[in-house]
Write a protein that holds these residues in place. Structure first.
Motif, PDB file in Angstrom:
ATOM      1  N   ALA A   1      54.802  34.834  32.797  1.00 18.66           N
ATOM      2  CA  ALA A   1      54.019  33.880  32.005  1.00 18.66           C
ATOM      3  C   ALA A   1      52.679  34.477  31.598  1.00 18.66           C
ATOM      4  O   ALA A   1      52.195  34.265  30.478  1.00 18.66           O
ATOM      5  N   ALA A   2      52.070  35.267  32.501  1.00 17.67           N
ATOM      6  CA  ALA A   2      50.789  35.900  32.180  1.00 17.67           C
ATOM      7  C   ALA A   2      50.946  36.901  31.040  1.00 17.67           C
ATOM      8  O   ALA A   2      50.044  37.040  30.196  1.00 17.67           O
ATOM      9  N   LEU A   3      52.084  37.581  30.986  1.00 13.22           N
ATOM     10  CA  LEU A   3      52.332  38.525  29.898  1.00 13.22           C
ATOM     11  C   LEU A   3      52.464  37.797  28.558  1.00 13.22           C
ATOM     12  O   LEU A   3      52.287  38.399  27.495  1.00 13.22           O
TER      13      LEU A   3
ATOM     14  N   ILE B   1      49.749  49.294  25.108  1.00 17.43           N
ATOM     15  CA  ILE B   1      51.006  49.355  25.864  1.00 17.43           C
ATOM     16  C   ILE B   1      51.921  48.212  25.438  1.00 17.43           C
ATOM     17  O   ILE B   1      51.479  47.081  25.232  1.00 17.43           O
ATOM     18  N   SER B   2      53.205  48.509  25.344  1.00 13.36           N
ATOM     19  CA  SER B   2      54.189  47.514  24.938  1.00 13.36           C
ATOM     20  C   SER B   2      54.368  46.441  26.008  1.00 13.36           C
ATOM     21  O   SER B   2      54.835  46.721  27.118  1.00 13.36           O
ATOM     22  N   LEU B   3      54.013  45.207  25.675  1.00 13.05           N
ATOM     23  CA  LEU B   3      54.268  44.114  26.598  1.00 13.05           C
ATOM     24  C   LEU B   3      55.745  43.749  26.633  1.00 13.05           C
ATOM     25  O   LEU B   3      56.224  43.149  27.605  1.00 13.05           O
ATOM     26  N   ASP B   4      56.485  44.108  25.575  1.00 10.82           N
ATOM     27  CA  ASP B   4      57.934  43.915  25.628  1.00 10.82           C
ATOM     28  C   ASP B   4      58.538  44.728  26.765  1.00 10.82           C
ATOM     29  O   ASP B   4      59.453  44.268  27.459  1.00 10.82           O
ATOM     30  N   ALA B   5      58.031  45.943  26.954  1.00 13.39           N
ATOM     31  CA  ALA B   5      58.522  46.775  28.059  1.00 13.39           C
ATOM     32  C   ALA B   5      58.161  46.143  29.399  1.00 13.39           C
ATOM     33  O   ALA B   5      58.967  46.144  30.343  1.00 13.39           O
ATOM     34  N   ALA B   6      56.944  45.602  29.501  1.00 12.68           N
ATOM     35  CA  ALA B   6      56.536  44.958  30.751  1.00 12.68           C
ATOM     36  C   ALA B   6      57.406  43.732  31.036  1.00 12.68           C
ATOM     37  O   ALA B   6      57.801  43.492  32.176  1.00 12.68           O
ATOM     38  N   ARG B   7      57.691  42.962  30.000  1.00 12.24           N
ATOM     39  CA  ARG B   7      58.553  41.787  30.187  1.00 12.24           C
ATOM     40  C   ARG B   7      59.953  42.213  30.642  1.00 12.24           C
ATOM     41  O   ARG B   7      60.562  41.573  31.516  1.00 12.24           O
ATOM     42  N   ALA B   8      60.462  43.279  30.041  1.00 13.06           N
ATOM     43  CA  ALA B   8      61.790  43.759  30.427  1.00 13.06           C
ATOM     44  C   ALA B   8      61.798  44.207  31.886  1.00 13.06           C
ATOM     45  O   ALA B   8      62.785  43.987  32.614  1.00 13.06           O
TER      46      ALA B   8
ATOM     47  N   THR C   1      47.975  42.410  37.797  1.00 13.08           N
ATOM     48  CA  THR C   1      48.352  41.962  36.452  1.00 13.08           C
ATOM     49  C   THR C   1      47.126  41.884  35.556  1.00 13.08           C
ATOM     50  O   THR C   1      47.183  42.255  34.374  1.00 13.08           O
ATOM     51  N   GLU C   2      46.003  41.427  36.092  1.00 12.00           N
ATOM     52  CA  GLU C   2      44.761  41.356  35.313  1.00 12.00           C
ATOM     53  C   GLU C   2      44.351  42.748  34.827  1.00 12.00           C
ATOM     54  O   GLU C   2      44.025  42.938  33.648  1.00 12.00           O
ATOM     55  N   ARG C   3      44.390  43.716  35.720  1.00  8.62           N
ATOM     56  CA  ARG C   3      44.013  45.074  35.338  1.00  8.62           C
ATOM     57  C   ARG C   3      45.000  45.649  34.326  1.00  8.62           C
ATOM     58  O   ARG C   3      44.605  46.342  33.380  1.00  8.62           O
ATOM     59  N   PHE C   4      46.286  45.365  34.545  1.00  8.33           N
ATOM     60  CA  PHE C   4      47.282  45.873  33.607  1.00  8.33           C
ATOM     61  C   PHE C   4      47.086  45.290  32.217  1.00  8.33           C
ATOM     62  O   PHE C   4      47.166  46.019  31.218  1.00  8.33           O
ATOM     63  N   LEU C   5      46.824  44.004  32.104  1.00  9.99           N
ATOM     64  CA  LEU C   5      46.637  43.393  30.787  1.00  9.99           C
ATOM     65  C   LEU C   5      45.435  43.998  30.066  1.00  9.99           C
ATOM     66  O   LEU C   5      45.478  44.211  28.847  1.00  9.99           O
TER      67      LEU C   5
ATOM     68  N   GLY D   1      50.525  35.199  27.868  1.00  2.87           N
ATOM     69  CA  GLY D   1      49.254  34.533  27.630  1.00  2.87           C
ATOM     70  C   GLY D   1      48.908  33.449  28.615  1.00  2.87           C
ATOM     71  O   GLY D   1      47.894  32.755  28.444  1.00  2.87           O
ATOM     72  N   GLY D   2      49.706  33.257  29.657  1.00  4.34           N
ATOM     73  CA  GLY D   2      49.433  32.240  30.661  1.00  4.34           C
ATOM     74  C   GLY D   2      48.411  32.688  31.680  1.00  4.34           C
ATOM     75  O   GLY D   2      47.831  33.782  31.569  1.00  4.34           O
ATOM     76  N   PRO D   3      48.155  31.849  32.688  1.00  2.00           N
ATOM     77  CA  PRO D   3      47.194  32.214  33.741  1.00  2.00           C
ATOM     78  C   PRO D   3      47.606  33.509  34.437  1.00  2.00           C
ATOM     79  O   PRO D   3      48.792  33.771  34.650  1.00  2.00           O
ATOM     80  N   VAL D   4      46.617  34.294  34.809  1.00  4.66           N
ATOM     81  CA  VAL D   4      46.878  35.589  35.446  1.00  4.66           C
ATOM     82  C   VAL D   4      46.913  35.395  36.959  1.00  4.66           C
ATOM     83  O   VAL D   4      45.932  34.927  37.547  1.00  4.66           O
ATOM     84  N   PRO D   5      48.017  35.754  37.626  1.00  4.07           N
ATOM     85  CA  PRO D   5      48.178  35.401  39.037  1.00  4.07           C
ATOM     86  C   PRO D   5      47.591  36.379  40.046  1.00  4.07           C
ATOM     87  O   PRO D   5      47.463  36.039  41.222  1.00  4.07           O
TER      88      PRO D   5
END
Length: 309
Positions: free
Chosen positions: A67-69, A91-98, A79-83, A71-75
């Motif tokens: 959800a954070a990927l 960086i491709s967020l599609d890859a992160a979601r996959a 994840t905060e540092r990665f975003l 645009g939701g709350p960052v848990p």
């Protein structure tokens, strides 16, 4: 007063848990190594949720990262540092979601049926990481993505061969049933007998032969990587590939094989020689990627666009 050390500092995570990658990071610039550590810490966080957290807690935790990927709350801090890194580096967020989806599916204690399922799994949990590493290393040409995927797949296949015993103890079997000559439950792998041992060793050999094909492809894409970072990735590639022969030579494949520091130094020298005297990727235009390697993952993030569906 001395400043307290952040227990979640990415460099500390890399140093403690990613020994091969920490070794290879010595060849990167400080800025690149720092960003790679942030990516590693995020991916390690996802992996740890899948491996070390009870499924009833892991599922919601992974869903929160997904959800954070979007645009939701960052848990969490990783994840905060990665975003922040993803926004800065592209960086491709599609890859992160996959990646998150693949680890989420892994909570069901998979027992893979065939080689296609193995490559699909390896792409989800590791080929995606190769795609995310590209901009960290300064790679912008999308033609590099399939080669980066191949390095991730090769390393994951090595991991699977190294960790058969540990995975079986947690109820997972990644060696394909078709390569084992029929399905074997994780419990049967753990118990084992001479007949099971022979079946496992044949499947291990096939897994590592497959990994070698993906390592070879990945090396053909090394020319896309800027020179200093290229040496680091070559070192990681050679160190990881050195695990395979140790697995095959081990008396008991249920015990995790490792590459000792002396061998890592030898692998680093081999990487330096490949860097100084390239054979497969230094002349003319980049070698074309073999689309057949991605037949099992056609259409997925980073896959060869010419892969047969």
């Amino acid at each position: 007063m001395s400043q307290a050390v952040d227990p979640l500092a990415p460099a500390d995570v890399l140093r403690a848990q990613g020994r091969s990658f920490h070794w290879a990071a010595r060849f990167m610039s400080a800025a690149t190594a720092g960003d790679a550590a942030v990516l590693y810490a995020f991916c390690r966080r996802i992996d740890d949720l899948g491996d070390e957290t009870a499924p009833e807690r892991a599922g919601p935790a992974l869903d929160a990262v997904f959800a954070a990927l979007d645009g939701g709350p960052v848990p969490d801090r990783e994840t905060e540092r990665f975003l922040g890194l993803a926004q800065r580096r592209g960086i491709s967020l599609d890859a992160a979601r996959a990646l998150v989806r693949a680890v989420r599916a892994d909570l069901d204690a998979p027992q893979l049926p065939d080689g296609d399922a193995l490559i699909q799994y390896a792409h989800g949990v590791a080929g995606t990481v190769g795609v995310m590493m590209c901009p960290v290393l300064g790679v912008r040409d999308p033609r590099a993505w399939p080669f980066a995927v191949d390095l991730g797949i090769a390393m994951q296949l090595t991991n699977i061969a190294r960790d058969v015993g540990e995975d079986a103890a947690s109820g997972r079997r990644y060696l394909p049933a078709t390569w084992l000559g029929g399905p074997l439950s994780p419990a049967e792998l753990c118990a084992g007998d001479s007949e099971v041992d022979g079946r496992v060793r044949r499947a291990l050999a096939r897994t590592l032969e497959t990994a070698d094909r993906y390592y070879a492809s990945a090396e053909r894409g090394m020319r896309f990587i800027p020179a200093r970072a290229r040496l680091a990735i070559l070192a990681a590639r050679h160190i990881y590939a050195a695990i395979g022969p140790r697995v095959l030579a081990a008396h008991d494949w249920r015990r995790r094989a490792a590459v000792p520091p002396g061998r890592k130094a030898v692998c680093s020298l081999a990487a330096l020689m490949a860097f100084a005297h390239p054979r497969t990727w230094d002349v003319g235009s980049p070698s074309a990627h073999d689309p057949a390697l991605h037949a099992s993952i056609a259409g997925r993030v980073g896959a060869d666009p010419d892969a047969p569906a």
